[in-house]
Write a protein that holds these residues in place. Sequence first.
Motif, PDB file in Angstrom:
ATOM      1  N   LEU A  78      47.355  35.177  31.933  1.00 14.55           N
ATOM      2  CA  LEU A  78      47.196  36.288  31.004  1.00 14.55           C
ATOM      3  C   LEU A  78      47.747  37.563  31.629  1.00 14.55           C
ATOM      4  O   LEU A  78      47.364  37.937  32.743  1.00 14.55           O
ATOM      5  CB  LEU A  78      45.716  36.484  30.651  1.00 14.55           C
ATOM      6  N   GLN A  79      48.646  38.226  30.914  1.00 13.31           N
ATOM      7  CA  GLN A  79      49.216  39.482  31.387  1.00 13.31           C
ATOM      8  C   GLN A  79      48.323  40.630  30.904  1.00 13.31           C
ATOM      9  O   GLN A  79      48.189  40.858  29.707  1.00 13.31           O
ATOM     10  CB  GLN A  79      50.639  39.663  30.857  1.00 13.31           C
TER      11      GLN A  79
ATOM     12  N   VAL B 289      44.830  35.554  35.627  1.00  8.98           N
ATOM     13  CA  VAL B 289      45.245  36.857  35.093  1.00  8.98           C
ATOM     14  C   VAL B 289      46.221  37.524  36.053  1.00  8.98           C
ATOM     15  O   VAL B 289      46.200  37.283  37.266  1.00  8.98           O
ATOM     16  CB  VAL B 289      44.043  37.783  34.834  1.00  8.98           C
TER      17      VAL B 289
ATOM     18  N   ILE C 251      42.253  41.235  23.344  1.00  6.74           N
ATOM     19  CA  ILE C 251      43.252  40.219  23.644  1.00  6.74           C
ATOM     20  C   ILE C 251      44.096  39.958  22.404  1.00  6.74           C
ATOM     21  O   ILE C 251      43.605  40.104  21.264  1.00  6.74           O
ATOM     22  CB  ILE C 251      42.585  38.909  24.143  1.00  6.74           C
TER      23      ILE C 251
ATOM     24  N   ASP D 191      48.993  40.563  26.984  1.00  8.06           N
ATOM     25  CA  ASP D 191      47.950  39.723  26.390  1.00  8.06           C
ATOM     26  C   ASP D 191      46.605  40.429  26.274  1.00  8.06           C
ATOM     27  O   ASP D 191      45.867  40.224  25.312  1.00  8.06           O
ATOM     28  CB  ASP D 191      47.760  38.450  27.238  1.00  8.06           C
ATOM     29  N   VAL D 192      46.279  41.254  27.274  1.00  9.71           N
ATOM     30  CA  VAL D 192      44.945  41.858  27.360  1.00  9.71           C
ATOM     31  C   VAL D 192      45.097  43.318  27.787  1.00  9.71           C
ATOM     32  O   VAL D 192      46.005  43.661  28.544  1.00  9.71           O
ATOM     33  CB  VAL D 192      44.069  41.106  28.388  1.00  9.71           C
TER      34      VAL D 192
ATOM     35  N   THR E 232      47.803  28.798  32.157  1.00  6.70           N
ATOM     36  CA  THR E 232      48.156  30.019  31.431  1.00  6.70           C
ATOM     37  C   THR E 232      47.836  31.229  32.282  1.00  6.70           C
ATOM     38  O   THR E 232      46.748  31.319  32.858  1.00  6.70           O
ATOM     39  CB  THR E 232      47.366  30.106  30.107  1.00  6.70           C
TER      40      THR E 232
ATOM     41  N   THR F  44      47.678  34.788  21.551  1.00  5.51           N
ATOM     42  CA  THR F  44      47.353  34.299  22.893  1.00  5.51           C
ATOM     43  C   THR F  44      46.015  33.582  22.875  1.00  5.51           C
ATOM     44  O   THR F  44      45.869  32.489  23.445  1.00  5.51           O
ATOM     45  CB  THR F  44      47.295  35.476  23.891  1.00  5.51           C
ATOM     46  N   TRP F  45      45.051  34.184  22.221  1.00  2.00           N
ATOM     47  CA  TRP F  45      43.715  33.593  22.133  1.00  2.00           C
ATOM     48  C   TRP F  45      43.773  32.229  21.442  1.00  2.00           C
ATOM     49  O   TRP F  45      43.180  31.262  21.919  1.00  2.00           O
ATOM     50  CB  TRP F  45      42.793  34.548  21.399  1.00  2.00           C
TER      51      TRP F  45
ATOM     52  N   VAL G 256      43.355  28.988  33.562  1.00  2.00           N
ATOM     53  CA  VAL G 256      43.730  30.324  33.082  1.00  2.00           C
ATOM     54  C   VAL G 256      43.520  31.318  34.215  1.00  2.00           C
ATOM     55  O   VAL G 256      42.453  31.366  34.833  1.00  2.00           O
ATOM     56  CB  VAL G 256      42.899  30.748  31.857  1.00  2.00           C
TER      57      VAL G 256
END
Length: 353
Positions: free
Chosen positions: A28-29, A62, A240, A84-85, A26, A244-245, A60
């Motif tokens: 994370l954007q 980023v 977040i 996502d974040v 995954t 997504t979490w 995971v």
Amino acid sequence: MKKLATLTTLSALVALGTLQHAAAATELQISTWAGPNHGVNTIVWPTWGSWVEEATEGRVTVNVVHDMGPPGSQMELIADGVADVTWLFHGLMPGRFELTKLPELPTFEDFSSESASVAYWRTHNEFLAEANEHRGVEVIGVGVHGPGALYLTEEIDSLDDLDGKRVRIGGGIMADISNALELTGVALPPASTYEAATQGVIDGAMLTLEGLKSFRLAEVLPYTVQMPGGFYRGSFSLVINPDTWASLSEEDRAAIEDVSGERLSRLFGYMMDVVDERGVEFAQQQGNTFVELPAEELERFQQIAADLPSQWEAGAKERGVNGEAARSFFLEQLDVVDSEEGLSTEEVVDQSM
């Protein structure tokens, strides 16, 4: 033929395992709204990204994306799943965030942003989270910036000299302080301050010491007025998207929690301390003047700001939070955290070095 069949089967299993691993990975954007040279982009996200990747054994990662939206729209971007974040400055969303003003209140005492951010995280969990001001997103960290200062085009000798001056402000306690000082507040994002000062739209700005360099304030506002502990502080959260979490495995959520929460909050504060120092150094190189107001003016400002804590406590009560207890807890934790071991440079990625 048997050997060939066995090799073919093994190759297929290896390929399947590789595909499954790729499918499980995954990225994370992360939406970020400050410039690429800001400490949140050169220290916080690179460090947290390395922590996340190591903690999840590469499952995971980023990816930091710039300019997905202005600072005030970040909450919506994450709630809607566009990214996502992100990191939020609470003062840009007046009415939504009121409890977050707690660490912004003037204390007239010096303490590090690292200590303040950890104390804030503990207070958030103990008292503030129950009010659900962050509904729609999951909080993975909080932060407090360093002492807010006042930057001006002209030198002043007293607080009376500020009467009517057009000064850039954000929100939160900063706006309350601006009103108390009878300034003409001009709401602007930090990145627009340089241009506004250059064009004569404003006579000054309220911002952090790091802004002297990161937002180039030292080049256009050569006089810096400070208060012990700052005129104010600033409150942030790192959040977040809930979907997504929830999409992450239980194992990966646990791994990310280990490098988020208090540790991520500490990292944010550490970053603010570092960039504040660099901001002051940059201003000194520019030949800026750091104005020291007389002792009676410092006492006067204390009197001006004296009612702010009780006003915050009353507002907290309206939101179902014991404000007096929360504020006492926060101040106690400042002392507790100050005696704890902080982050070291070896634990941090700093891409600006």
